[in-house]
Write an enzyme that holds these catalytic residues in place. Structure first.
Site, PDB file in Angstrom:
ATOM      1  N   GLU B 209       4.502   1.441  33.935  1.00 22.00           N
ATOM      2  CA  GLU B 209       3.874   1.836  32.678  1.00 22.00           C
ATOM      3  C   GLU B 209       3.854   3.346  32.565  1.00 22.00           C
ATOM      4  OE1 GLU B 209       0.232  -0.400  33.504  1.00 22.00           O
ATOM      5  OE2 GLU B 209      -0.863   1.474  33.654  1.00 22.00           O
ATOM      6  N   HIS B 247      -4.249  22.311  30.262  1.00 22.81           N
ATOM      7  CA  HIS B 247      -2.805  22.339  30.494  1.00 22.81           C
ATOM      8  C   HIS B 247      -2.394  21.744  31.835  1.00 22.81           C
ATOM      9  CE1 HIS B 247      -2.469  25.218  27.145  1.00 22.81           C
ATOM     10  NE2 HIS B 247      -3.551  25.783  27.661  1.00 22.81           N
TER      11      HIS B 247
END
Lengths: 383, 290
Positions: B209, B247
């Site tokens: 996945e 980030h």
């Protein structure tokens, strides 16, 4: 679970990390008092939302008078801030952090994150701090250093490597040594999944200073991080997603018209993929989990039906832990309770699936054992 | 034969007296699984589902000659439960519990990494070797003894893949759900190695996945070290990018982790990727009959 910058900085201060003097406000009346408490003639006002990219979107402002701070607060309090890290609805601003001004000489990027690939906690640092750090990662990866921790001990060698990459002088390196040790302690003691300081600045007086702070706490550890759990700001979540969480459902709204209710995150994504494969558009991701009760199934229907675009609901249950007969009873009870006025297609397979189908049939609800048929039928009915 | 769980596996259940522990112990017993006893601290000396219960894993191992443990204890106590099994020299540990803190697993991983131990999970459906026994929560009746090895990060999605291979008459040698947590006990690669050397496994189905990079790492391993056909499906091809914070995640992943990235790498490494969830069985059948 994300924390706001001001909450993160409170925790930083507790761990002896250098942060700015600041006051958080939630109403316009508090602006003047906050500015006076901090002192000085200039302040930085920062909208508090669970997303980065605030500066680029006008959510951070240097203010040279109390009136300017008040204008900023008036502009943002109660409004949504949209940045490149949010969705198109943005995040609600219900608090603003006012801070003293910092004289900046240089900006450093520093973060810690649980890294699946190395199966460790990675510390990432770069001398190219600021808003374009992801560009740097892509185009100049040599300017970024990653070191990997297997436990809460950071070695002197690792600290030296980071200082060298950041080209810090002796005085700065000593401070960095102290900061890295405190951050590592914080990361492990608070069960963090992410800690990011962007930027960590070198001030004009050569002192290192944490100008920003983002923390994310491991949801699985909240049972032993009760104090952090209390800091959770529910307004930062989509209201349907927040409601879902209350009932242990995992829900993400999407743009489409086929409502989905599935047990298991992987199968929920697989069901969405299958709907798309046959030309339809899923309205949501919804995982009812492994121990779906009648109440949760009813709540799941309510959530799905809260979306006016939904034309048909596809229920896909592969019973492992969950028993299909219980799900069937839940579906019938939910339909009676909620008043479902769109067609419901049910696919039951696995644990007690035959019994589940029989129960549904008694209430005139057809169930299929083939996902292909169920998906095709849903797509057809949604057109 | 099979991998991990075979006729020599003697299993104890940690957390046997809880509701999940009881239910799945009963189901496993009725499937013919060799569960020999259980452990619940404070309930030693009693008996539950006609099995002896001990306070400690070590006592159960000494008395019953157990070599595998199935764990259902609540998440806050999982780290201790796993380490107790490790210290009692259990060689196969399957942890079903979801919600184990990531840093607990980091600690466990350091301890088991240099030992000859297989830890499957946490947050997984477990292991089944059809016709021999099951250590987990999967519905037994969709399985049949056969030739396909199944590995997956997901629970219910594994059942979907399993059922399709049964419907095509292929059956399974063993099925292993490694779980979807950031720090799992075993990786795709750990299990691929076992299937590659298992003489009864003729093909491997790997269900992945979005997120992380374990599928990409597995792809490289398959290219170099797996001779058997590998069939893969990656869930989340239509999942939109989520909201994010900061980030660090993007830097550490190098911007990868999307289904399309994974499918590309898998195909480059010779894996047969089906984009249609419903064609896992057919793709496997075709691979074995071409």
């Amino acid at each position: 679970m994300n924390l706001h910058e001001y909450q993160s900085k409170e925790i930083f201060a507790r761990y002896g990390l250098p942060v700015s003097k600041g006051v958080v406000i939630k109403s316009l009346q508090e602006v003047s008092g906050a500015c006076k408490k901090i002192g000085g003639k200039s302040w930085v006002a920062k909208a508090q939302v669970h997303a980065g990219g605030r500066g680029k979107s006008g959510g951070v402002k240097l203010c040279n008078s109390i009136n300017e701070v008040r204008d900023f607060a008036e502009q943002w309090l109660g409004k949504s801030l949209i940045t490149y890290q949010t969705d198109e609805h943005g995040q609600l601003v219900n608090s603003i952090l006012i801070e003293e001004l910092t004289d900046i000489k240089d900006e450093i990027y520093l973060s810690m994150v649980v890294d699946r690939t190395s199966q460790s906690v990675a510390i990432i640092a770069s001398a190219e701090g600021g808003v374009n750090i992801e560009e740097t990662a892509k185009n100049n990866p040599e300017k970024i250093i990653s070191i990997f921790l297997k436990d809460s001990n950071i070695s002197q060698l690792q600290i030296q490597k980071i200082c060298l990459t950041l080209s810090l002088n002796k005085q700065q390196s000593e401070q960095m040594d102290d900061i890295l040790k405190r951050l590592t302690k914080l990361f492990f003691e608070c069960d963090l999944a992410l800690l990011e300081i962007n930027p960590l600045v070198i001030k004009t007086d050569e002192k290192l200073h944490c100008l920003d702070a983002k923390l994310n706490v491991d949801n699985n550890a909240l049972f032993r991080q009760q104090e952090l759990a209390k800091m959770h700001d529910q307004t930062q979540e989509d209201h349907r997603e927040a409601t879902a969480k209350q009932f242990d459902l995992s829900y993400v709204s999407l743009v489409g018209n086929i409502g989905c209710m599935v047990n298991g995150a992987g199968l929920a994504m697989g069901t969405m993929d299958t709907i798309k494969f046959f030309g339809g558009n899923p309205a949501n991701f919804l995982d009812v989990g492994g121990t779906a009760t009648q109440e949760r199934v009813a709540q799941a229907f309510k959530l799905i039906l809260d979306d006016p675009d939904v034309k048909v609901i596809l229920v896909n249950i592969f019973g492992g832990i969950v028993r299909c007969d219980l799900i069937a009873e839940g579906i019938i009870a939910a339909i009676n309770e909620v008043g479902v006025n769109v067609p419901v297609i049910v696919r039951l397979e696995g644990n007690n699936a035959d019994l589940g189908s029989k129960i549904l049939l008694e209430s005139n609800i057809e169930s299929l054992s083939s996902l292909e048929e169920a998906a095709k039928k849903s797509v057809e009915l949604a057109q | 034969m099979s991998i991990l769980l075979d006729h020599s596996t003697r299993i104890i259940v940690q957390g046997i007296t809880g509701s999940q522990g009881s239910m799945h112990t009963e189901q496993a017993l009725s499937y013919g699984t060799k569960i020999v006893g259980g452990v619940t601290p404070g309930k030693g000396g009693s008996s539950h589902i006609n099995l002896p219960v001990f306070d400690k894993v070590e006592e159960a191992v000494d008395a019953l000659d157990a070599n595998a443990s199935l764990i259902f204890v609540p998440a806050p106590f999982c780290k201790e439960a796993i380490l107790e099994a490790v210290n009692a020299d259990i060689k196969l540990i399957v942890c079903i519990t979801e919600g184990v803190p990531t840093l607990d697993m980091l600690e466990v991983k350091q301890i088991i990494d240099d030992k000859d131990i297989f830890l499957i999970g946490p947050n997984c459906p477990g292991v089944i070797s059809p016709g021999i026994g099951k250590m987990g929560i999967m519905p037994a009746d969709i399985h049949m003894p056969g030739r396909v090895g199944v590995i997956s990060r997901s629970g219910t999605l594994t059942y979907e893949a399993v059922k399709q291979t049964s419907d095509f008459g292929l059956g399974q040698s063993s099925c292993v759900g490694i779980g979807g947590d950031p720090i799992p006990g075993s990786s795709f690669i750990d299990i691929l190695k076992l299937f590659e050397s298992d003489t009864n496994t003729d093909a491997i189905v790997m269900v992945g996945e979005i997120g992380g990079s374990s599928e990409e790492e597995a792809a490289e391993f398959i290219k170099d070290s797996v001779s058997k056909p590998v069939i893969s499906y990656i869930a989340g091809q239509t999942a939109p990018p989520g909201k994010r914070m900061g980030h660090a995640g993007a830097i550490i992943s190098g911007g990868k982790g999307a289904a399309s990235d994974k499918i590309l790498v898998l195909e480059e490494c010779g894996v047969l990727v089906t984009r249609n969830l419903l064609e896992i069985g057919k793709t496997t059948y075709d691979a074995l009959n071409s």
